[in-house]
Write a protein that holds these residues in place. Structure first.
Motif, mmCIF file in Angstrom:
data_model
loop_
_atom_site.group_PDB
_atom_site.id
_atom_site.type_symbol
_atom_site.label_atom_id
_atom_site.label_comp_id
_atom_site.label_asym_id
_atom_site.label_seq_id
_atom_site.Cartn_x
_atom_site.Cartn_y
_atom_site.Cartn_z
ATOM 1 N N GLY A 1 0.817 -1.203 0.000
ATOM 2 C CA GLY A 1 0.000 0.000 0.000
ATOM 3 C C GLY A 1 0.852 1.254 0.000
ATOM 4 N N ARG A 2 1.928 1.231 0.795
ATOM 5 C CA ARG A 2 2.863 2.353 0.822
ATOM 6 C C ARG A 2 3.614 2.470 -0.497
ATOM 7 N NH1 ARG A 2 3.490 7.227 3.079
ATOM 8 N NH2 ARG A 2 5.672 7.872 2.973
ATOM 9 N N TYR A 3 4.033 1.327 -1.055
ATOM 10 C CA TYR A 3 4.727 1.350 -2.348
ATOM 11 C C TYR A 3 3.821 1.929 -3.432
ATOM 12 C CZ TYR A 3 7.818 -2.042 -0.017
ATOM 13 O OH TYR A 3 8.669 -2.690 0.851
ATOM 14 N N LEU A 4 2.540 1.539 -3.392
ATOM 15 C CA LEU A 4 1.592 2.037 -4.389
ATOM 16 C C LEU A 4 1.419 3.550 -4.273
ATOM 17 C CD1 LEU A 4 -0.546 1.550 -6.592
ATOM 18 C CD2 LEU A 4 -2.192 1.090 -4.765
ATOM 19 N N TRP A 5 1.316 4.047 -3.058
ATOM 20 C CA TRP A 5 1.166 5.489 -2.862
ATOM 21 C C TRP A 5 2.398 6.239 -3.380
ATOM 22 C CZ3 TRP A 5 -1.661 9.514 -2.479
ATOM 23 C CH2 TRP A 5 -1.154 10.708 -1.955
ATOM 24 N N ASN A 6 3.592 5.712 -3.106
ATOM 25 C CA ASN A 6 4.813 6.346 -3.612
ATOM 26 C C ASN A 6 4.838 6.357 -5.133
ATOM 27 O OD1 ASN A 6 5.727 6.759 -0.992
ATOM 28 N ND2 ASN A 6 6.916 4.870 -0.942
ATOM 29 N N SER A 7 4.434 5.258 -5.755
ATOM 30 C CA SER A 7 4.402 5.196 -7.219
ATOM 31 C C SER A 7 3.403 6.191 -7.794
ATOM 32 C CB SER A 7 4.048 3.773 -7.683
ATOM 33 O OG SER A 7 5.094 2.880 -7.423
ATOM 34 N N ILE A 8 2.235 6.293 -7.171
ATOM 35 C CA ILE A 8 1.229 7.254 -7.635
ATOM 36 C C ILE A 8 1.751 8.673 -7.495
ATOM 37 C CG2 ILE A 8 -1.050 8.207 -7.149
ATOM 38 C CD1 ILE A 8 -1.956 5.409 -6.365
ATOM 39 N N LEU A 9 2.386 8.969 -6.366
ATOM 40 C CA LEU A 9 2.920 10.314 -6.140
ATOM 41 C C LEU A 9 3.978 10.673 -7.174
ATOM 42 C CD1 LEU A 9 2.765 12.716 -4.171
ATOM 43 C CD2 LEU A 9 4.613 11.662 -2.868
ATOM 44 N N VAL B 1 2.235 10.860 -10.862
ATOM 45 C CA VAL B 1 1.418 12.066 -11.043
ATOM 46 C C VAL B 1 2.302 13.311 -11.052
ATOM 47 C CG1 VAL B 1 -0.376 13.508 -10.016
ATOM 48 C CG2 VAL B 1 -0.642 11.020 -10.053
ATOM 49 N N GLY B 2 3.267 13.384 -10.121
ATOM 50 C CA GLY B 2 4.148 14.549 -10.052
ATOM 51 C C GLY B 2 4.966 14.742 -11.314
ATOM 52 N N THR B 3 5.532 13.665 -11.840
ATOM 53 C CA THR B 3 6.340 13.776 -13.061
ATOM 54 C C THR B 3 5.471 14.053 -14.287
ATOM 55 O OG1 THR B 3 6.255 11.364 -13.342
ATOM 56 C CG2 THR B 3 8.152 12.273 -12.179
ATOM 57 N N THR B 4 4.295 13.460 -14.334
ATOM 58 C CA THR B 4 3.421 13.671 -15.493
ATOM 59 C C THR B 4 2.950 15.114 -15.572
ATOM 60 O OG1 THR B 4 2.675 11.359 -15.394
ATOM 61 C CG2 THR B 4 1.319 12.912 -16.635
ATOM 62 N N VAL B 5 2.526 15.675 -14.451
ATOM 63 C CA VAL B 5 2.115 17.083 -14.431
ATOM 64 C C VAL B 5 3.283 17.991 -14.808
ATOM 65 C CG1 VAL B 5 1.287 18.970 -12.970
ATOM 66 C CG2 VAL B 5 0.288 16.699 -12.744
ATOM 67 N N GLY B 6 4.468 17.676 -14.281
ATOM 68 C CA GLY B 6 5.646 18.483 -14.589
ATOM 69 C C GLY B 6 6.016 18.422 -16.058
ATOM 70 N N GLN B 7 5.988 17.229 -16.635
ATOM 71 C CA GLN B 7 6.336 17.084 -18.049
ATOM 72 C C GLN B 7 5.328 17.793 -18.940
ATOM 73 O OE1 GLN B 7 9.043 16.047 -19.189
ATOM 74 N NE2 GLN B 7 9.866 14.276 -18.109
ATOM 75 N N VAL B 8 4.054 17.648 -18.637
ATOM 76 C CA VAL B 8 3.013 18.254 -19.467
ATOM 77 C C VAL B 8 3.129 19.780 -19.460
ATOM 78 C CG1 VAL B 8 0.533 18.676 -19.585
ATOM 79 C CG2 VAL B 8 1.382 16.343 -19.344
#
Length: 273
Positions: free
Chosen positions: A67-75, A78-85
């Motif tokens: 669950g913690r690994y999943l949250w880190n992956s989502i963070l 999402v953070g890199t995708t918003v930044g790249q866009v």
């Protein structure tokens, strides 16, 4: 030349056979995840389990803090995708719609960075992030994406090159400044390209193993890809838990790809139909 109905049927049959051939390993993996260990290694193998064991997924998920690994992956994703866009669209807008001295030279320098493999810059980046105190945090995985990617900038720039000048000229007549034209005119036009960049970046970051392996140390900061690799090391003789976690990990990229697949073609075909 118009294709006959018989030719279409033959093509669809061949494509269907190829699709089944390529997807069959994933189907077998999915059904195997519901089996017992004995059924998974039985010979000859059977496609369907004798009893559907849904608890296999629960037991595998609870074996480590996924669950913690999943949250880190989502963070991170999402953070890199918003930044790249945001960053890539802004830089692409500048290269595509503005004329300034040295523009072509700067664009060629930008494209030349694509020839440098990440393995070459890995050690200098590690030293830089260590000086910043970012090692063992998610910052090295997120913040660099906010400075853009040459490949994504190139995709968006080529997309914007096909937009007629009439759009921005009309906006300037209405009193819009450069940033308003970018945000209100070109961002909606860029929607297919933005989705394409988002999907490509999401798949790349979601499956990234080397980056988290280098910059992360504490297990509570692991991403799902890194956690899965560690899980395989502990359960290398247990087939079912590894299959369960692998299936959970590949579900989000598949869903995103299915939803956004029509935009992927539009994002590479041109801006104005």
């Amino acid at each position: 030349m118009k294709m006959s109905k018989t030719s279409k049927i033959i093509i669809y049959i061949l494509l269907g056979i190829m699709a089944v051939y390529f997807i069959s390993p994933f189907i077998y993996m999915l059904f195997t995840a519901f089996k017992t260990e004995a059924e998974a290694i039985a010979y000859p193998p059977k496609l369907f389990p004798a009893k559907w064991l849904w608890q296999n997924f629960i037991e595998a998920w609870n074996a480590q803090p996924f669950g913690r690994y999943l949250w880190n992956s989502i963070l991170v994703t999402v953070g890199t995708t918003v930044g790249q866009v945001l960053s890539c669209s802004l830089v692409a807008y500048g290269f595509a719609r503005f004329n300034f001295k040295g523009k072509n030279i700067l664009f060629m320098i930008l494209l030349s960075t694509m020839m440098i493999p990440w393995d070459v810059t890995m050690i200098p980046q590690y030293m830089e992030f260590k000086m910043f105190g970012w090692i063992n945090t998610l910052k090295p995985l997120i913040i660099p994406a906010w400075f853009g990617s040459a490949y994504y900038i190139f995709l968006m720039r080529q997309f914007l090159m096909g937009v007629p000048r009439d759009y921005e000229e009309a906006a300037r007549i209405d009193g819009a400044n450069a940033f308003q034209i970018y945000w209100k005119i070109f961002m909606p036009i860029l929607k297919p390209s933005l989705i394409l960049v988002g999907v490509l970046n999401m798949i790349s970051v979601w499956n990234d193993y080397l980056g988290p392996l280098i910059f992360l140390q504490d297990r509570d900061k692991y991403t799902l890809a890194l956690g899965l690799a560690g899980f395989k090391g502990v359960h290398e003789t247990a087939i079912i838990p590894m299959l369960c976690i692998t299936i959970i990990m590949i579900i989000p990229p598949i869903i995103i790809f299915i939803i956004a697949q029509k935009y992927i073609v539009e994002g590479t075909s041109g801006s104005i139909k």
